[in-house]
Every structure is written in structure tokens, then in C-alpha cells.
Design a protein around this motif. Structure first.
Motif, mmCIF file in Angstrom:
data_model
loop_
_atom_site.group_PDB
_atom_site.id
_atom_site.type_symbol
_atom_site.label_atom_id
_atom_site.label_comp_id
_atom_site.label_asym_id
_atom_site.label_seq_id
_atom_site.Cartn_x
_atom_site.Cartn_y
_atom_site.Cartn_z
ATOM 1 N N SER A 30 -25.205 36.577 40.143
ATOM 2 C CA SER A 30 -25.685 35.229 40.461
ATOM 3 C C SER A 30 -25.337 34.188 39.404
ATOM 4 O O SER A 30 -25.068 33.045 39.748
ATOM 5 C CB SER A 30 -27.206 35.242 40.691
ATOM 6 N N VAL A 31 -25.331 34.570 38.124
ATOM 7 C CA VAL A 31 -25.057 33.563 37.094
ATOM 8 C C VAL A 31 -23.672 33.705 36.474
ATOM 9 O O VAL A 31 -23.223 32.816 35.758
ATOM 10 C CB VAL A 31 -26.120 33.578 35.962
ATOM 11 N N GLY A 32 -23.016 34.813 36.712
ATOM 12 C CA GLY A 32 -21.716 35.088 36.108
ATOM 13 C C GLY A 32 -21.841 36.250 35.126
ATOM 14 O O GLY A 32 -22.891 36.442 34.510
ATOM 15 N N LYS A 33 -20.792 37.010 35.011
ATOM 16 C CA LYS A 33 -20.828 38.217 34.183
ATOM 17 C C LYS A 33 -20.964 37.905 32.692
ATOM 18 O O LYS A 33 -21.806 38.469 32.001
ATOM 19 C CB LYS A 33 -19.612 39.072 34.479
ATOM 20 N N LEU A 34 -20.146 37.011 32.180
ATOM 21 C CA LEU A 34 -20.255 36.651 30.769
ATOM 22 C C LEU A 34 -21.569 35.934 30.483
ATOM 23 O O LEU A 34 -22.178 36.134 29.427
ATOM 24 C CB LEU A 34 -19.068 35.792 30.338
ATOM 25 N N GLU A 35 -22.013 35.115 31.434
ATOM 26 C CA GLU A 35 -23.279 34.409 31.257
ATOM 27 C C GLU A 35 -24.454 35.389 31.195
ATOM 28 O O GLU A 35 -25.387 35.207 30.410
ATOM 29 C CB GLU A 35 -23.484 33.403 32.402
ATOM 30 N N SER A 36 -24.386 36.446 31.997
ATOM 31 C CA SER A 36 -25.425 37.470 31.982
ATOM 32 C C SER A 36 -25.472 38.174 30.625
ATOM 33 O O SER A 36 -26.546 38.390 30.055
ATOM 34 C CB SER A 36 -25.158 38.485 33.099
ATOM 35 N N SER A 37 -24.312 38.511 30.118
ATOM 36 C CA SER A 37 -24.238 39.148 28.803
ATOM 37 C C SER A 37 -24.732 38.197 27.714
ATOM 38 O O SER A 37 -25.488 38.587 26.816
ATOM 39 C CB SER A 37 -22.797 39.587 28.526
ATOM 40 N N GLY A 73 -20.496 46.459 14.595
ATOM 41 C CA GLY A 73 -21.491 46.879 15.576
ATOM 42 C C GLY A 73 -21.894 45.765 16.518
ATOM 43 O O GLY A 73 -22.106 45.990 17.713
ATOM 44 N N GLY A 74 -22.004 44.558 16.003
ATOM 45 C CA GLY A 74 -22.351 43.419 16.852
ATOM 46 C C GLY A 74 -21.303 43.170 17.915
ATOM 47 O O GLY A 74 -21.624 42.925 19.079
ATOM 48 N N ILE A 75 -20.063 43.266 17.530
ATOM 49 C CA ILE A 75 -18.959 43.068 18.481
ATOM 50 C C ILE A 75 -18.961 44.190 19.520
ATOM 51 O O ILE A 75 -18.819 43.953 20.717
ATOM 52 C CB ILE A 75 -17.606 43.006 17.738
ATOM 53 N N LEU A 76 -19.142 45.421 19.054
ATOM 54 C CA LEU A 76 -19.131 46.560 19.973
ATOM 55 C C LEU A 76 -20.300 46.498 20.954
ATOM 56 O O LEU A 76 -20.164 46.895 22.115
ATOM 57 C CB LEU A 76 -19.144 47.872 19.190
ATOM 58 N N GLY A 77 -21.448 45.985 20.504
ATOM 59 C CA GLY A 77 -22.584 45.825 21.402
ATOM 60 C C GLY A 77 -22.279 44.846 22.525
ATOM 61 O O GLY A 77 -22.623 45.078 23.687
ATOM 62 N N VAL A 78 -21.611 43.762 22.186
ATOM 63 C CA VAL A 78 -21.227 42.774 23.200
ATOM 64 C C VAL A 78 -20.228 43.383 24.176
ATOM 65 O O VAL A 78 -20.353 43.209 25.397
ATOM 66 C CB VAL A 78 -20.639 41.500 22.534
ATOM 67 N N VAL A 79 -19.262 44.104 23.663
ATOM 68 C CA VAL A 79 -18.263 44.754 24.528
ATOM 69 C C VAL A 79 -18.955 45.730 25.472
ATOM 70 O O VAL A 79 -18.714 45.738 26.683
ATOM 71 C CB VAL A 79 -17.180 45.464 23.679
ATOM 72 N N TYR A 80 -19.849 46.563 24.927
ATOM 73 C CA TYR A 80 -20.563 47.568 25.720
ATOM 74 C C TYR A 80 -21.325 46.912 26.874
ATOM 75 O O TYR A 80 -21.145 47.285 28.033
ATOM 76 C CB TYR A 80 -21.519 48.355 24.816
ATOM 77 N N LEU A 81 -22.165 45.947 26.558
ATOM 78 C CA LEU A 81 -22.995 45.359 27.604
ATOM 79 C C LEU A 81 -22.156 44.591 28.618
ATOM 80 O O LEU A 81 -22.402 44.679 29.827
ATOM 81 C CB LEU A 81 -24.057 44.437 27.017
ATOM 82 N N THR A 82 -21.157 43.870 28.158
ATOM 83 C CA THR A 82 -20.326 43.088 29.081
ATOM 84 C C THR A 82 -19.564 44.000 30.032
ATOM 85 O O THR A 82 -19.463 43.708 31.228
ATOM 86 C CB THR A 82 -19.372 42.168 28.296
ATOM 87 N N ILE A 83 -19.076 45.119 29.529
ATOM 88 C CA ILE A 83 -18.390 46.074 30.409
ATOM 89 C C ILE A 83 -19.362 46.635 31.445
ATOM 90 O O ILE A 83 -19.014 46.793 32.623
ATOM 91 C CB ILE A 83 -17.709 47.187 29.592
ATOM 92 N N LEU A 84 -20.603 46.912 31.041
ATOM 93 C CA LEU A 84 -21.592 47.388 32.014
ATOM 94 C C LEU A 84 -21.898 46.335 33.071
ATOM 95 O O LEU A 84 -22.001 46.653 34.258
ATOM 96 C CB LEU A 84 -22.893 47.801 31.310
#
Length: 143
Positions: A30-37, A73-84
């Protein structure tokens, strides 16, 4: 007993990750994938910022002195959640999470085997390889 409690807490955290992934997968529609992350990390930053104000006892300023690779770790966390957020609406929560767990298992075994990233060395054993093999079968069965 202490280790058992940690296992239970980790199990609950894993359950929370599946719930979180499903929620953000829907929000992404509903809001967009990157926006959700972004919403996840923005909200989390506010909550953690408040927790730091009242309960923090560390030295946040050390962040600027820490080795730069420690900050990945901060970057990897963003990658992880955005991919999900992207994958869950396409392949589902189950397949996404089993894939995540399989990736975590495989990389954890490698990290500990070689002692990478400051981890203690723990040589690969047959049980670990069987676990990864069985999880691979589980992934194929869910697929």
C-alpha cells in the motif's frame, strides 16, 4: 536453565521476524516497498532513541571511533528487511523465512568455522552439515 531461557527468547524473536515480515510485506503493497522498510527503521530509531535516553548505559559516541566494518550491520539490516518486504508478497512468508534461516545457518557455520568477524572458532561438524541439508530439503518442499 539460563541457556534454555535464551533459546526460548530466540525462538520468540524468530516468530516475531515472521510476523514482522508479513506485516511489512502487506504495508509495502500500500505505501511502497522502500517506504515500508523506511517506516520500520524510522519508527525503530525513535523507539530506541527514547530507550537510550532512559536506559542507555553505553557509549554511543564510540560509534565514530569503532572500526568501520563494525558499522556494516546497519546496512545489512536494511538489506535484509527490504528484501523481505519485496519477497514476501511474491513467494510468501514461509518460503521467505525458510530461505532466510537457511542462509543464516550456512553463513553462521562459515563464520564460526573460520572465526570471522571476531567470532570464536567452531569447526564444521557432520550435524551442522546435516542440519543445512535438511533445511535445504525443507526449502524445496515448501517451494
Amino acid at each position: 536453565m539460563k541457556k534454555f531461557l535464551i533459546y526460548i527468547i530466540a525462538l520468540i524473536a524468530g516468530m516475531a521476524l515472521s510476523i514482522e515480515g508479513a506485516i511489512y510485506g502487506e504495508l509495502g503493497k500500500s505505501v511502497g516497498k522502500l517506504e515500508s522498510s523506511f517506516y520500520n527503521f524510522f519508527t525503530g530509531s525513535i523507539i530506541l532513541g527514547l530507550a537510550l535516553l532512559f536506559f542507555g548505559k553505553g557509549k554511543l559516541s564510540y560509534t565514530f571511533k569503532a572500526p568501520k566494518w563494525n558499522l556494516l550491520g546497519g546496512i545489512l539490516g536494511v538489506v535484509y528487511l527490504t528484501i523481505l518486504v519485496i519477497s514476501i508478497p511474491i513467494v510468501g512468508v514461509g518460503l521467505s523465512m525458510v530461505s532466510v534461516i537457511l542462509g543464516q545457518m550456512a553463513m553462521s557455520i562459515l563464520i564460526e568455522h573460520f572465526g570471522w568477524l571476531g567470532s570464536r572458532k567452531n569447526p564444521v561438524n557432520l550435524n551442522q552439515l546435516l542440519a543445512v541439508g535438511f533445511m535445504s530439503v525443507a526449502l524445496l518442499l515448501i517451494f
